[in-house]
Design a protein around this motif. Sequence first.
Motif, PDB file in Angstrom:
ATOM      1  N   LYS A   9      -5.648   9.757 -41.835  1.00  0.00           N
ATOM      2  CA  LYS A   9      -5.143   8.774 -40.866  1.00  0.00           C
ATOM      3  C   LYS A   9      -5.779   8.971 -39.500  1.00  0.00           C
ATOM      4  O   LYS A   9      -5.935  10.086 -39.023  1.00  0.00           O
ATOM      5  N   LEU A  12      -5.295   3.698 -34.256  1.00  0.00           N
ATOM      6  CA  LEU A  12      -5.992   2.420 -34.173  1.00  0.00           C
ATOM      7  C   LEU A  12      -6.975   2.367 -33.003  1.00  0.00           C
ATOM      8  O   LEU A  12      -8.028   1.758 -33.114  1.00  0.00           O
ATOM      9  N   SER A  45      -9.387   1.417 -44.215  1.00  0.00           N
ATOM     10  CA  SER A  45      -8.582   0.199 -44.155  1.00  0.00           C
ATOM     11  C   SER A  45      -7.497   0.366 -43.098  1.00  0.00           C
ATOM     12  O   SER A  45      -7.228   1.461 -42.627  1.00  0.00           O
ATOM     13  N   VAL A  46      -6.875  -0.731 -42.741  1.00  0.00           N
ATOM     14  CA  VAL A  46      -5.803  -0.727 -41.745  1.00  0.00           C
ATOM     15  C   VAL A  46      -4.462  -0.713 -42.465  1.00  0.00           C
ATOM     16  O   VAL A  46      -4.229  -1.498 -43.380  1.00  0.00           O
ATOM     17  N   ASP A  47      -3.592   0.200 -42.050  1.00  0.00           N
ATOM     18  CA  ASP A  47      -2.230   0.281 -42.577  1.00  0.00           C
ATOM     19  C   ASP A  47      -1.290  -0.180 -41.470  1.00  0.00           C
ATOM     20  O   ASP A  47      -1.196   0.455 -40.429  1.00  0.00           O
ATOM     21  N   ALA A  48      -0.619  -1.300 -41.678  1.00  0.00           N
ATOM     22  CA  ALA A  48       0.245  -1.866 -40.641  1.00  0.00           C
ATOM     23  C   ALA A  48       1.704  -1.887 -41.076  1.00  0.00           C
ATOM     24  O   ALA A  48       2.491  -2.667 -40.563  1.00  0.00           O
ATOM     25  N   ARG A  49       2.084  -1.045 -42.027  1.00  0.00           N
ATOM     26  CA  ARG A  49       3.469  -1.067 -42.516  1.00  0.00           C
ATOM     27  C   ARG A  49       4.450  -0.559 -41.475  1.00  0.00           C
ATOM     28  O   ARG A  49       5.502  -1.136 -41.286  1.00  0.00           O
ATOM     29  N   ARG A  50       4.146   0.520 -40.801  1.00  0.00           N
ATOM     30  CA  ARG A  50       5.035   1.048 -39.763  1.00  0.00           C
ATOM     31  C   ARG A  50       4.269   1.057 -38.441  1.00  0.00           C
ATOM     32  O   ARG A  50       4.326   0.135 -37.673  1.00  0.00           O
ATOM     33  N   GLU A  51       3.553   2.135 -38.220  1.00  0.00           N
ATOM     34  CA  GLU A  51       2.672   2.239 -37.063  1.00  0.00           C
ATOM     35  C   GLU A  51       1.289   1.789 -37.519  1.00  0.00           C
ATOM     36  O   GLU A  51       0.818   2.181 -38.580  1.00  0.00           O
ATOM     37  N   ILE A  52       0.624   0.969 -36.745  1.00  0.00           N
ATOM     38  CA  ILE A  52      -0.686   0.460 -37.145  1.00  0.00           C
ATOM     39  C   ILE A  52      -1.716   1.571 -36.969  1.00  0.00           C
ATOM     40  O   ILE A  52      -1.838   2.157 -35.897  1.00  0.00           O
ATOM     41  N   MET A  53      -2.449   1.865 -38.060  1.00  0.00           N
ATOM     42  CA  MET A  53      -3.461   2.922 -38.031  1.00  0.00           C
ATOM     43  C   MET A  53      -4.511   2.675 -39.095  1.00  0.00           C
ATOM     44  O   MET A  53      -4.317   1.846 -39.983  1.00  0.00           O
TER      45      MET A  53
END
Length: 93
Positions: A9, A12, A45-53
């Motif tokens: 991780k 962003l 890839s971008v993970d935007a489920r909780r905190e965007i990272m």
Amino acid sequence: MAVIVTGIKTALDQQPKEERTVQKALVALKLNKSEVKSARLYKSSVDARREIMFVSSVILELESPAKERKLAESNANVRLFERHELRVKLGSE
């Protein structure tokens, strides 16, 4: 053979630069640079489920294939990776 390390991780505001991401993978696996033949960013890839990272994966080829197997067996975020040559069989129709 090589291993793919997943789940690395990065914030962003810090683009997933290859050397920073590879360094995070080495720290997570407690490896020295001297143990690594080659390393590169596999995907990001971008993970935007909780905190965007950014969540990235890295391919590491180690000096010792036995150590690669051991890492893959003992860590859920590491899996073995074998390169396969893609062969296309041409049809007659």
